[in-house]
Design a protein around this motif. Structure first.
Motif, short mmCIF file in Angstrom:
data_model
loop_
_atom_site.label_atom_id
_atom_site.label_comp_id
_atom_site.label_asym_id
_atom_site.label_seq_id
_atom_site.Cartn_x
_atom_site.Cartn_y
_atom_site.Cartn_z
N PRO A 1 0.83 -1.21 0.00
CA PRO A 1 0.00 0.00 0.00
C PRO A 1 0.86 1.25 0.00
CG PRO A 1 -0.02 -1.05 2.15
CD PRO A 1 0.69 -1.99 1.24
N LYS A 2 0.24 2.35 -0.38
CA LYS A 2 0.98 3.60 -0.53
C LYS A 2 1.09 4.39 0.77
CE LYS A 2 0.17 4.14 -5.47
NZ LYS A 2 -0.17 2.72 -5.66
N THR A 3 0.46 3.92 1.84
CA THR A 3 0.55 4.60 3.14
C THR A 3 1.02 3.62 4.21
OG1 THR A 3 -1.74 4.09 3.77
CG2 THR A 3 -1.38 6.10 2.49
N LEU A 4 1.63 4.15 5.25
CA LEU A 4 2.02 3.30 6.38
C LEU A 4 0.78 2.75 7.08
CD1 LEU A 4 5.05 5.13 8.05
CD2 LEU A 4 5.05 3.31 6.34
N GLU A 5 -0.30 3.52 7.04
CA GLU A 5 -1.54 3.06 7.65
C GLU A 5 -2.04 1.80 6.93
OE1 GLU A 5 -0.98 7.31 8.74
OE2 GLU A 5 -0.76 6.16 6.88
N GLY A 6 -1.91 1.77 5.63
CA GLY A 6 -2.26 0.56 4.89
C GLY A 6 -1.34 -0.60 5.23
N ALA A 7 -0.04 -0.30 5.42
CA ALA A 7 0.92 -1.35 5.78
C ALA A 7 0.59 -1.94 7.15
CB ALA A 7 2.33 -0.78 5.76
N ILE A 8 0.08 -1.15 8.05
CA ILE A 8 -0.33 -1.66 9.37
C ILE A 8 -1.35 -2.78 9.21
CG2 ILE A 8 -1.67 -1.09 11.45
CD1 ILE A 8 -0.27 1.59 11.51
N ILE A 9 -2.30 -2.62 8.29
CA ILE A 9 -3.36 -3.61 8.12
C ILE A 9 -2.78 -4.95 7.69
CG2 ILE A 9 -5.57 -4.12 7.02
CD1 ILE A 9 -5.46 -1.62 8.88
N ARG A 10 -1.75 -4.95 6.87
CA ARG A 10 -1.13 -6.22 6.46
C ARG A 10 -0.65 -7.01 7.68
NH1 ARG A 10 0.46 -6.34 0.84
NH2 ARG A 10 2.15 -7.77 1.34
N TYR A 11 -0.07 -6.31 8.64
CA TYR A 11 0.41 -6.97 9.86
C TYR A 11 -0.74 -7.29 10.81
CZ TYR A 11 5.42 -6.48 9.02
OH TYR A 11 6.69 -6.61 8.53
N ALA A 12 -1.65 -6.35 10.99
CA ALA A 12 -2.76 -6.57 11.93
C ALA A 12 -3.62 -7.75 11.48
CB ALA A 12 -3.60 -5.30 12.04
N ASP A 13 -3.83 -7.88 10.18
CA ASP A 13 -4.60 -9.00 9.64
C ASP A 13 -3.95 -10.32 10.00
OD1 ASP A 13 -6.54 -10.34 8.12
OD2 ASP A 13 -5.42 -10.14 6.26
N ARG A 14 -2.65 -10.42 9.80
CA ARG A 14 -1.94 -11.67 10.08
C ARG A 14 -1.88 -11.94 11.58
NH1 ARG A 14 3.20 -13.64 6.65
NH2 ARG A 14 1.53 -13.47 5.12
N ILE A 15 -1.61 -10.92 12.38
CA ILE A 15 -1.57 -11.10 13.83
C ILE A 15 -2.91 -11.61 14.33
CG2 ILE A 15 -1.44 -9.87 16.04
CD1 ILE A 15 0.63 -8.01 14.71
N ALA A 16 -4.00 -11.03 13.82
CA ALA A 16 -5.34 -11.42 14.25
C ALA A 16 -5.64 -12.86 13.88
CB ALA A 16 -6.38 -10.48 13.67
N TYR A 17 -5.47 -13.21 12.60
CA TYR A 17 -5.91 -14.55 12.20
C TYR A 17 -5.03 -15.66 12.74
CZ TYR A 17 -2.82 -14.99 7.98
OH TYR A 17 -1.76 -15.10 7.11
N ILE A 18 -3.73 -15.42 12.86
CA ILE A 18 -2.88 -16.46 13.45
C ILE A 18 -3.36 -16.80 14.85
CG2 ILE A 18 -0.59 -16.85 14.44
CD1 ILE A 18 0.61 -15.44 12.02
N ASN A 19 -3.63 -15.79 15.64
CA ASN A 19 -3.97 -16.02 17.04
C ASN A 19 -5.40 -16.46 17.25
OD1 ASN A 19 -1.50 -15.30 18.74
ND2 ASN A 19 -1.60 -13.59 17.29
#
Length: 335
Positions: A170-188
Motif C-alpha cells: 500500500p501507498k501509506t504506512l496506515e495501509g501497511a499496518i493492516i497487512r500486519y494486523a490481519d496476520r496477527i489477528a488470524y494467526i492467534n
C-alpha cells in the motif's frame, strides 16, 4: 459546527508523526461530494463501510470453520473487528492516522467469498485465475454497493483494501499496518478456534514458539504488537523485530500444516467448493435467473463477471439455501 473538522485536521498536523498520512492530503474520491462539517474524509469512509450491506454480511461468512454450529467461533465479521482493534492500537502508538487505519481495517475483507478461501479457489477456477478477495473488495466499494453506485471511498482507503494482502504494498504506512494486523489477528484467533474445536492441543504448539511469543492468546498478540511498535517507531516503514517476525512466520506455517490443510473440519471445504462450482455453472448457463441488479454487468462486462459478483457477495447460509432450492428435491406427499 463548521470548525469541528478543521480542529481535527489541525490536531493531525500538530500531533501525528511526520510519517503519518494527513487527511488533508487525500487524493480524494472518484466522484466529488459535499464535505461534511463534523467528520474528516476518512471518518466518513469508516461510517460508509459500517453502514454498508457487504459489511453486515460478514457476520455470516466463514473465517476458518465452515458454518460453525458453536456461538464462539470467529466469523469474517469478528475477524474484521479484531483486525481493526489491533490496527488502531498500532497506529495510535506510532502516531499515525488512526482514522485512515480504521477505515481500511473495517473494509479490508468486504470482497471475501462465502466459505472463506474455499470460495476464492472456486472463483479462480470458474471465473479468472487472477480473482482475489482484496481486488473483489475494491470492486464492492466502487461498483457493487448502493445498487451499483458504490461507496465512493477515498483513494487511500481503496488502496489499503486492494493491498492488504498480496505482493503490492500500500501507498501509506496506515495501509501497511493492516497487512500486519490481519496476520496477527488470524494467526492467534485461528489457534484459539482450533483449540476450542479440539483440532489442536496447546502442547502441540512448538515449545520454542510458545517460549518466544507466549503461551496464551493475549500474550502472543501483545508480543507481536509490541515488537512491531518497537521496530517501527520513528521509521518510514512498518516491521517487526527479526526474532519475533521469524517466530510469527513459523507459527503461521505450523497453522497451515496442522489447521488450514489437515483436519476433519476442513474436509467440508470439498463439499463447499463443489457446491459453489455447481452454482456458478448453473447461473452462467441461466443468466436470466440472476437478480435484475446484475443485468447491467452482463451487458457491460460478461455473464461470468456477473455470476462471480453474485456468488462472491453471498453468505455461507444463503449459498447453502440457494443450492438446496435449486438442486435438492423436496419429498412429495399425497394429501
Amino acid at each position: 459546527m463548521s470548525g469541528i473538522k478543521d480542529l481535527i485536521l489541525e490536531r493531525e498536523r500538530s500531533c501525528l508523526s511526520r510519517y503519518a498520512f494527513l487527511t488533508e492530503n487525500t487524493r480524494g474520491r472518484e466522484h466529488p461530494c459535499k464535505p461534511c462539517e463534523s467528520r474528516t474524509e476518512f471518518q466518513r469512509d469508516r461510517d460508509r463501510i459500517i453502514h454498508s450491506q457487504s459489511f453486515r454480511r460478514l457476520m455470516y461468512k466463514t473465517q476458518v470453520f465452515l458454518a460453525p454450529a458453536g456461538d464462539h467461533y470467529r466469523t469474517r465479521l469478528t475477524h474484521t473487528l479484531e483486525v481493526t482493534q489491533i490496527a488502531r492500537t498500532i497506529a495510535r502508538a506510532l502516531s499515525l492516522n488512526e482514522d485512515l487505519t480504521e477505515a481500511i481495517a473495517l473494509g479490508h475483507d468486504l470482497g471475501h467469498t462465502p466459505f472463506g478461501h474455499a470460495g476464492e479457489v472456486v472463483m479462480r477456477e470458474q471465473f479468472s485465475p487472477s480473482f482475489s478477495h482484496n481486488l473483489q473488495g475494491v470492486r464492492v466499494v466502487e461498483k457493487l454497493e448502493n445498487d451499483g453506485d458504490g461507496l465512493n471511498l477515498t483513494f487511500e482507503v481503496r488502496d489499503g483494501i486492494a493491498c492488504h494482502s498480496g505482493p503490492v504494498m500500500p501507498k501509506t504506512l496506515e495501509g501497511a499496518i493492516i497487512r500486519y494486523a490481519d496476520r496477527i489477528a488470524y494467526i492467534n484467533h485461528d489457534i484459539d478456534d482450533a483449540l476450542r474445536a479440539g483440532i489442536l492441543r496447546q502442547e502441540e504448539i512448538p515449545a520454542e514458539l510458545r517460549a518466544i511469543l507466549g503461551e496464551q492468546h493475549g500474550e502472543r498478540i501483545n508480543t507481536m504488537v509490541t515488537s512491531l511498535i518497537r521496530a517501527s517507531m520513528d521509521r518510514p516503514e512498518i516491521c517487526m523485530e527479526a526474532d519475533i517476525q521469524e517466530a510469527t512466520d513459523a507459527l503461521r506455517e505450523f497453522l497451515f500444516a496442522r489447521v488450514y490443510r489437515d483436519n476433519a473440519a476442513k474436509d467440508e471445504e470439498v463439499k463447499a467448493r463443489e457446491m459453489l462450482a455447481h452454482l456458478f455453472i448453473y447461473f452462467a448457463e441461466h443468466p436470466e435467473k440472476l437478480p435484475i441488479a446484475y443485468l447491467e454487468t452482463i451487458s457491460k462486462e460478461s455473464v461470468e463477471r456477473a455470476v462471480c459478483d453474485y456468488l462472491s457477495g453471498m453468505t455461507d447460509r444463503y449459498a447453502i439455501e440457494l443450492y438446496r432450492d435449486l438442486f435438492i428435491p423436496e419429498v412429495w406427499r399425497v394429501k
